[in-house]
Design an enzyme around this catalytic site. Structure first.
Site, PDB file in Angstrom:
ATOM      1  N   PHE A 153      38.886  47.064  41.288  1.00  0.00           N
ATOM      2  CA  PHE A 153      39.266  47.788  40.065  1.00  0.00           C
ATOM      3  C   PHE A 153      38.088  48.381  39.309  1.00  0.00           C
ATOM      4  CE2 PHE A 153      38.254  43.720  37.972  1.00  0.00           C
ATOM      5  CZ  PHE A 153      37.578  44.171  36.849  1.00  0.00           C
ATOM      6  N   LYS A 177      43.354  51.865  50.312  1.00  0.00           N
ATOM      7  CA  LYS A 177      44.225  50.971  49.530  1.00  0.00           C
ATOM      8  C   LYS A 177      43.529  50.781  48.181  1.00  0.00           C
ATOM      9  CE  LYS A 177      45.077  47.262  48.090  1.00  0.00           C
ATOM     10  NZ  LYS A 177      45.181  47.001  46.626  1.00  0.00           N
ATOM     11  N   GLU A 180      45.458  47.802  42.713  1.00  0.00           N
ATOM     12  CA  GLU A 180      46.736  47.978  42.011  1.00  0.00           C
ATOM     13  C   GLU A 180      46.533  48.046  40.498  1.00  0.00           C
ATOM     14  OE1 GLU A 180      45.608  45.480  43.634  1.00  0.00           O
ATOM     15  OE2 GLU A 180      46.206  43.535  42.808  1.00  0.00           O
ATOM     16  N   SER A 230      36.228  40.705  45.301  1.00  0.00           N
ATOM     17  CA  SER A 230      35.664  39.383  45.010  1.00  0.00           C
ATOM     18  C   SER A 230      35.333  38.648  46.318  1.00  0.00           C
ATOM     19  CB  SER A 230      36.676  38.577  44.201  1.00  0.00           C
ATOM     20  OG  SER A 230      37.853  38.417  44.963  1.00  0.00           O
ATOM     21  N   CYS A 285      29.286  44.822  39.903  1.00  0.00           N
ATOM     22  CA  CYS A 285      28.786  43.786  40.824  1.00  0.00           C
ATOM     23  C   CYS A 285      27.269  43.724  40.753  1.00  0.00           C
ATOM     24  CB  CYS A 285      29.261  44.060  42.231  1.00  0.00           C
ATOM     25  SG  CYS A 285      28.614  45.604  42.846  1.00  0.00           S
ATOM     26  N   GLU A 379      30.582  33.879  38.785  1.00  0.00           N
ATOM     27  CA  GLU A 379      30.630  35.279  38.344  1.00  0.00           C
ATOM     28  C   GLU A 379      31.515  35.362  37.099  1.00  0.00           C
ATOM     29  OE1 GLU A 379      32.581  38.194  40.986  1.00  0.00           O
ATOM     30  OE2 GLU A 379      31.017  39.616  40.376  1.00  0.00           O
TER      31      GLU A 379
HETATM   32  P1  NAD Z   1      39.704  41.489  44.052  1.00  0.00           P
HETATM   33  O1  NAD Z   1      39.057  40.756  45.166  1.00  0.00           O
HETATM   34  O2  NAD Z   1      40.672  40.762  43.198  1.00  0.00           O
HETATM   35  O3  NAD Z   1      40.518  42.755  44.637  1.00  0.00           O
HETATM   36  C1  NAD Z   1      39.932  43.645  45.544  1.00  0.00           C
HETATM   37  C2  NAD Z   1      41.020  44.191  46.457  1.00  0.00           C
HETATM   38  O4  NAD Z   1      41.610  43.097  47.159  1.00  0.00           O
HETATM   39  C3  NAD Z   1      42.126  44.893  45.700  1.00  0.00           C
HETATM   40  O5  NAD Z   1      42.460  46.091  46.365  1.00  0.00           O
HETATM   41  C4  NAD Z   1      43.263  43.886  45.704  1.00  0.00           C
HETATM   42  O6  NAD Z   1      44.529  44.496  45.754  1.00  0.00           O
HETATM   43  C5  NAD Z   1      43.015  43.097  46.971  1.00  0.00           C
HETATM   44  N1  NAD Z   1      43.466  41.696  46.856  1.00  0.00           N
HETATM   45  C6  NAD Z   1      43.506  40.929  45.732  1.00  0.00           C
HETATM   46  N2  NAD Z   1      43.973  39.683  46.023  1.00  0.00           N
HETATM   47  C7  NAD Z   1      44.210  39.661  47.349  1.00  0.00           C
HETATM   48  C8  NAD Z   1      44.697  38.659  48.254  1.00  0.00           C
HETATM   49  N3  NAD Z   1      45.038  37.441  47.831  1.00  0.00           N
HETATM   50  N4  NAD Z   1      44.811  38.980  49.554  1.00  0.00           N
HETATM   51  C9  NAD Z   1      44.474  40.217  49.998  1.00  0.00           C
HETATM   52  N5  NAD Z   1      44.022  41.207  49.187  1.00  0.00           N
HETATM   53  C10 NAD Z   1      43.892  40.939  47.885  1.00  0.00           C
HETATM   54  O7  NAD Z   1      38.546  42.158  43.197  1.00  0.00           O
HETATM   55  P2  NAD Z   1      38.676  42.945  41.819  1.00  0.00           P
HETATM   56  O8  NAD Z   1      39.006  41.953  40.758  1.00  0.00           O
HETATM   57  O9  NAD Z   1      39.535  44.137  41.987  1.00  0.00           O
HETATM   58  O10 NAD Z   1      37.181  43.470  41.647  1.00  0.00           O
HETATM   59  C11 NAD Z   1      36.159  42.720  41.066  1.00  0.00           C
HETATM   60  C12 NAD Z   1      35.322  42.016  42.115  1.00  0.00           C
HETATM   61  O11 NAD Z   1      34.792  42.962  43.028  1.00  0.00           O
HETATM   62  C13 NAD Z   1      34.121  41.292  41.526  1.00  0.00           C
HETATM   63  O12 NAD Z   1      33.984  40.064  42.174  1.00  0.00           O
HETATM   64  C14 NAD Z   1      32.956  42.215  41.868  1.00  0.00           C
HETATM   65  O13 NAD Z   1      31.700  41.585  41.952  1.00  0.00           O
HETATM   66  C15 NAD Z   1      33.393  42.729  43.183  1.00  0.00           C
HETATM   67  N6  NAD Z   1      32.712  43.966  43.532  1.00  0.00           N
HETATM   68  C16 NAD Z   1      31.727  43.882  44.462  1.00  0.00           C
HETATM   69  C17 NAD Z   1      31.019  45.009  44.815  1.00  0.00           C
HETATM   70  C18 NAD Z   1      29.920  44.926  45.814  1.00  0.00           C
HETATM   71  O14 NAD Z   1      29.383  45.959  46.161  1.00  0.00           O
HETATM   72  N7  NAD Z   1      29.537  43.762  46.294  1.00  0.00           N
HETATM   73  C19 NAD Z   1      31.310  46.230  44.194  1.00  0.00           C
HETATM   74  C20 NAD Z   1      32.338  46.284  43.263  1.00  0.00           C
HETATM   75  C21 NAD Z   1      33.038  45.129  42.932  1.00  0.00           C
END
Ligand code: NAD
Length: 488
Positions: A153, A177, A180, A230, A285, A379
């Site tokens: 997000f 994808k 959401e 994450s 991140c 985090e």
């Molecule tokens: P998230 O892991 O909750 O969601 C990321 C994606 O995974 C979304 O598209 C979501 O729909 C999907 N998802 C969520 N739960 C899931 C599940 N149980 N099974 C399968 N798919 C699932 O992350 P977020 O809250 O959207 O974003 C924030 C996180 O992203 C933070 O931890 C941040 O550090 C990380 N991030 C990392 C980088 C990097 O380059 N390392 C860059 C941007 C964000």
């Protein structure tokens, strides 16, 4: 609840926006003020199949289009990003909650990423060598087929553009994808790509949450999956896709340390620390989340507080993504306080007049945090910096090294020897020296270490070529006189 501003969103398949077969939708709420923006469908495996079919149908023609022709679409897309910059930025801000200035910077970054992709014809040339008389070996980077990109997000447009321009320039067809929580920018991106002349089916969007991610991991016709999100989900996605023998690069969360030495320039350091911990409301991140103060740096800590107090929610500080996130961040602060940490600048209970339904957390500086506290190791993803005090640079590095993540680490010093010492010993993929957010710009690549990334290589820059292509090696004999055993 009143009607959603943008209605019920559709998927984008075969060049058309089409209804999902989903019977479940998720509301999309603006963190800025609680406006009900849209309903996003939790797409089904049937929707994904349709997207994969459309991408597979487009692949033979797109992959055989010469790369110099493919990037012409991206030159036009880059121009459209520029002419639509304000509109895209407004959408990013509305759905994500970041300030308009930050959203403009994000849209600008999409342009830069696309510029890199337009240079790929200069970078993907193969190799050729006469390995024996009249016999040549050559290598070519060829596309993989249908690939998927799953995004988080916090950067609704930039992270998709980490993958879309490069993967498409290199001849793949993609299924995106979106998160959401922020699905709107992706729709705009699809429109711009079509306007730029991208053939139908080369780029597709399937909306949804965990269910559709699982279907992507399992789909037999998707060759490679990139994931950003994450660490918990990155690990799941990496394990599930590789179990299906797919190529996967999964970027996870972070806990980035800033090591501040007594010789650091106070103003520059304080400004960098404050900007790094609060930019995009701490939801980067690459955000500074833990600061290790080496020796006596009292004047610098005072200046950091001064800088933090200039950051005002609703003005130069955006909202965090939702109420749950706001409550979680505030819980971390309260727990640290109860365990003996000292809150120097307190962002709890932030309210923005006229935006009572917005989800804001003010800038927060916490001193005397101990390395074993949750706020020091987990985090937080909010505008919060935890300060830990140590006597030596080695003590500071011990704290940095003990953290399981490994995205970024920075050192603030005027001493080149100390800086080099940290570059050599910090356990992170991206290091800053007097830089609070050490994001490598293209052609350098972006990617962390340890639990911040699963898989080989990086997601952007030159490293992405290896991820989005495979090598074809050919051995060609033009000399009929060469013996059958030409190798000997
Ligand atoms: P998230 O892991 O909750 O969601 C990321 C994606 O995974 C979304 O598209 C979501 O729909 C999907 N998802 C969520 N739960 C899931 C599940 N149980 N099974 C399968 N798919 C699932 O992350 P977020 O809250 O959207 O974003 C924030 C996180 O992203 C933070 O931890 C941040 O550090 C990380 N991030 C990392 C980088 C990097 O380059 N390392 C860059 C941007 C964000």
């Amino acid at each position: 609840m009143s009607a959603a501003k943008y209605g019920r969103l559709k998927n984008f398949i075969g060049g058309q926006f089409i209804d999902s077969t989903a019977d479940r939708v998720i509301p999309v709420i603006s963190p800025l003020d609680g406006t009900f923006l849209a309903e996003v469908p939790c797409s089904t495996a049937t929707d994904l199949d349709a997207a994969v079919r459309s991408a597979r149908a487009a692949f033979p023609r797109w992959s055989r289009t010469p790369i110099k022709e493919r990037v012409q679409v991206l030159f036009r897309y880059r121009h459209l990003l520029e002419t639509n910059l304000q509109e895209l930025a407004a959408l990013i801000s509305e759905e994500n909650g970041k300030t308009l200035g930050e959203a403009v910077a994000e849209a600008d970054k999409c342009i830069e990423l696309t510029e890199f992709a337009t240079s790929l014809p200069q970078l993907v040339t193969g190799e050729v060598l006469e390995v024996s008389r009249g016999v040549e070996c050559r290598t070519e980077h060829v596309p993989l087929g249908v690939v998927a990109s799953i995004v988080p997000f916090n950067f609704p447009a930039m992270v998709p553009n980490w993958t879309i321009p490069n993967a498409l320039a290199l001849g793949n067809c993609m299924i995106l994808k979106p998160s959401e929580k922020v699905p709107l920018s992706a729709q705009k991106i699809a429109n711009l790509l079509m306007e730029a002349g991208l053939p139908e089916g080369v780029f597709n969007i399937v909306n949804g949450d965990s269910g559709i991610v699982e279907s992507i991991c399992d789909h037999p016709r998707i060759e490679a999956v990139s994931f950003v999100g994450s660490t918990r989900i990155a690990r799941l996605v990496y394990q599930r896709t590789t179990q299906h023998l797919k190529r996967c690069l999964a970027l996870g969360g972070a806990k980035n340390h800033l090591l501040v030495l007594p010789d650091a320039k106070p103003d520059m350091t304080a400004q960098n620390v404050a900007a790094s911990m609060s930019g995009c409301a701490g939801q980067r991140c690459m955000a500074a989340s833990a600061m290790v103060a080496v020796g006596n740096i009292e004047p610098i800590i005072d200046k950091i507080c001064e800088e933090a107090r200039k950051i005002v929610p609703g003005k130069n500080l955006g909202a965090v993504i939702n109420r749950e996130s706001k409550e979680r961040i505030e819980r971390y602060i309260t727990e640290a306080e109860q365990q003996g940490a000292k809150v120097l600048v307190d962002g709890r209970g932030a309210r923005v007049p006229g935006k009572e339904n917005g989800t804001y957390v003010g800038p927060t500086v916490i001193d005397y945090v101990r390395p074993d506290m949750a706020i020091a190791t987990e985090e937080i993803f909010g505008p919060v910096i935890s300060i830990m005090r140590v006597d030596t640079l080695d003590d500071a590095l011990d704290i940095e090294n003990a953290n399981p993540y490994g995205n970024a680490a920075s050192v603030f010093t005027q001493n080149g020897g100390y800086a080099r010492y940290v570059i050599d010993r910090a356990s992170a993929g991206m290091i800053g020296v007097n830089v609070g957010v050490p994001v490598p710009r293209e052609p350098f690549s972006f990617g962390g270490w340890n639990e911040s990334k699963f898989g080989v290589g990086d997601i952007t820059g030159k490293s992405s070529i290896e991820f989005w292509t495979r090598l074809k090696k050919s051995t060609v004999k033009w000399n009929p006189e060469a013996g059958v055993n030409w190798m000997s």
